[in-house]
Design an enzyme around this catalytic site. Structure first.
Site, short mmCIF file in Angstrom:
data_model
loop_
_atom_site.label_atom_id
_atom_site.label_comp_id
_atom_site.label_asym_id
_atom_site.label_seq_id
_atom_site.Cartn_x
_atom_site.Cartn_y
_atom_site.Cartn_z
N CYS A 6 0.84 -1.20 0.00
CA CYS A 6 0.00 0.00 0.00
C CYS A 6 0.87 1.25 0.00
O CYS A 6 2.05 1.21 0.32
CB CYS A 6 -0.91 0.03 1.24
SG CYS A 6 -2.00 -1.42 1.37
N GLY A 32 0.16 0.19 -5.14
CA GLY A 32 -1.16 -0.41 -4.99
C GLY A 32 -2.07 -0.01 -6.12
O GLY A 32 -2.18 1.17 -6.42
N ASN A 107 -0.50 0.91 6.04
CA ASN A 107 0.39 0.14 5.18
C ASN A 107 1.10 -0.88 6.06
O ASN A 107 1.81 -0.51 7.00
CB ASN A 107 1.42 1.07 4.51
CG ASN A 107 2.46 0.31 3.69
OD1 ASN A 107 2.21 -0.82 3.28
ND2 ASN A 107 3.60 0.92 3.47
N GLY A 108 0.90 -2.16 5.77
CA GLY A 108 1.54 -3.21 6.55
C GLY A 108 0.58 -4.34 6.83
O GLY A 108 -0.52 -4.41 6.28
N TYR A 248 12.89 -4.04 -4.76
CA TYR A 248 11.82 -4.09 -5.76
C TYR A 248 10.74 -3.03 -5.62
O TYR A 248 10.37 -2.37 -6.58
CB TYR A 248 11.17 -5.48 -5.72
CG TYR A 248 9.93 -5.61 -6.56
CD1 TYR A 248 10.01 -5.80 -7.95
CD2 TYR A 248 8.67 -5.56 -5.99
CE1 TYR A 248 8.88 -5.92 -8.73
CE2 TYR A 248 7.52 -5.68 -6.77
CZ TYR A 248 7.63 -5.87 -8.13
OH TYR A 248 6.51 -5.99 -8.91
#
Length: 467
Positions: A6, A32, A107-108, A248
């Site tokens: 996210c 996302g 986020n997570g 990445y």
């Protein structure tokens, strides 16, 4: 294929807060692509717009110019790591607790979601979604009548375990919180008299905002009335930043964990050239994630760099999936080889990772059909042998080709003449603070034990590759 988690964006005290949030999310679209949302505080209530799809598909001029009023905004783009891909699971998540309106973006991934959800439901909480992020709202509501908002948020963070970077808009206050290990990135910036927050600094660059600093692990920032207050909400933990941000996920023009992503990826490629030289005609990446490491390999080895695979930049998330008898079509439509570069050549491919191996196998097969004489591959992360419980979409060992197979078996399956993964030592040589990173997907040593597991996950029930 790895799927991103996210992206977060927040802004305080800006006349065009919603529009700035739109562009902040747009700059982070790579994080996302399932849903997007923006919530604003208009001085009386929180306004919000959420939808499935890419940022330009979810918002239009009516939303940004008329409906999302206010000088404070938070935004979220999502790829689901927990919870289905449904509109009700899109964020920011909204709730009203007494006279307080709250919007939350996360986020997570939490590892004790099931335990906390069962506890809260037994006490009368009613959940609206299947996402772990909603846990925060219920924990905050549980304590809000007994303590201040700041104390309730700190108490909620004290109950959860796992990875979280949070933005919380509560009436006119904007909160930014990071978990004690600092798994996920979150940064503070400034544009004029406005404060901005984002998962990546590429969002600041688009808005011409100044990058001030990262949010620290276990830190909570509170922005209110043009004032920023910082609290350390827990005892210091060892940093365990996600190394995949640098391999990445993050854009190469971002600064993440105080590292310039572009430089890290080049350094990984240079280290690969030292660890596994090969006599080839040229170095080529699988675009886009392998490009910068391939540049590093080329510069360190002296081999020419060629973009012998061309990416179609106009293939979006909603591309119609082919029928079963055309199952390789979706791979071919994304990148296509330059045929004249391939025939009779010895190719050295540099890529960021191998997860399942099926996509790379299809691409290598095509290169063989076009007459490549040799195909070698170098990978800028070690073999991924263990699932991630902190927000990356390889959540089971059965999905990971390296979990049960030796490197030479993987090379045979893909169709390579040689294969080398960077060593863990080589990977860490590309970062400034090697001890700060989570390596659980390579080693099985989890900083926070996953549900039902100890700190070390072992490989069981090996599955053989089939050709």
């Amino acid at each position: 294929m790895k799927k991103e988690y996210c992206g977060l964006f927040g802004i305080y005290n800006h006349a065009e807060a919603a529009r700035m949030a739109y562009f902040g999310l747009y700059a982070q679209q790579h994080r996302g692509q399932e849903s997007a949302g923006i919530a604003t505080w208009d001085g009386t209530a929180i306004r919000e717009q959420r939808g499935m799809g890419l940022v330009p598909e979810v918002f239009n001029e009516r939303h940004l110019g008329k409906e999302l009023k206010g000088r404070v905004a938070i935004g979220h783009i999502r790829y689901s790591t927990t919870g289905a891909s449904l509109i009700r699971n899109a964020q920011p998540f909204l709730a009203r607790i007494g006279g307080l309106s709250i919007a939350l973006g996360h986020n997570g991934n939490l590892v004790n979601t099931l335990e906390l959800r069962q506890e809260l439901e037994s006490e009368g909480s009613i959940f609206q979604t299947t996402i772990d992020s909603e846990i925060f709202i219920h924990l905050i509501a549980k304590n809000l009548g007994k303590m201040t908002l700041e104390e309730a948020i700190i108490a909620a963070c004290g109950r959860v375990k796992g990875a979280y970077s949070l933005l919380i808009l509560a009436n006119n206050k904007l909160f930014a919180i990071k978990d004690p290990n600092g798994f996920r990135p979150l940064a503070l910036g400034r544009v004029g008299d406005s404060y901005v927050l984002a998962s990546e600094t590429c969002a600041f660059d688009l808005l011409e905002a100044e990058f001030m600093r990262p949010i620290e692990p276990g830190e909570m920032l509170v922005i209110e009335d043009k004032c920023v207050r910082s609290y350390q909400i827990c005892e210091p933990h060892p940093r365990r930043q996600c190394i995949f941000e640098l391999i990445y996920f993050a854009r190469p023009d971002s600064i993440v964990f105080d590292e310039t992503v572009y430089n890290c990826r080049k350094a990984m490629g240079m280290r690969l050239a030292q660890e596994a030289p090969v006599d080839a005609d040229f170095v080529m990446p699988f675009p886009d994630s392998g490009i910068y490491s391939a540049v590093g390999y080329s510069q360190a080895s002296g081999l020419p760099f060629e973009t012998a695979m061309i990416r179609n930049h106009y293939v979006g998330r909603t591309f119609i999936q082919p029928s079963q008898d055309m199952r390789d079509f979706s791979v071919r439509v994304k990148i296509n080889p330059v045929k004249s570069m391939i025939k009779g050549k010895r190719l050295l491919i540099v890529d960021d990772s191998i997860v399942r191996g099926t996509t790379i196998r299809t691409r290598v097969k095509k290169l063989r059909e076009l007459g490549a004489r040799e195909i070698h591959m170098r990978v800028t992360c070690p073999p991924i042998r263990f699932p991630c419980f902190y927000g990356i979409d390889f959540s089971s060992k059965g999905e990971l080709i390296a979990a049960y197979n030796a490197i030479d078996e993987i090379a045979r399956f893909i169709g390579l003449d040689s294969l080398h993964y960077i060593t863990i030592e080589g990977l860490l040589s590309a970062v400034s603070h090697p001890s700060d990173y989570c390596l659980a997907c390579f080693t099985g040593d989890y900083p926070i034990p996953p549900p039902g597991q100890g700190g070390k996950l072992c490989l069981e029930n090996p599955v053989a590759l089939s050709w």
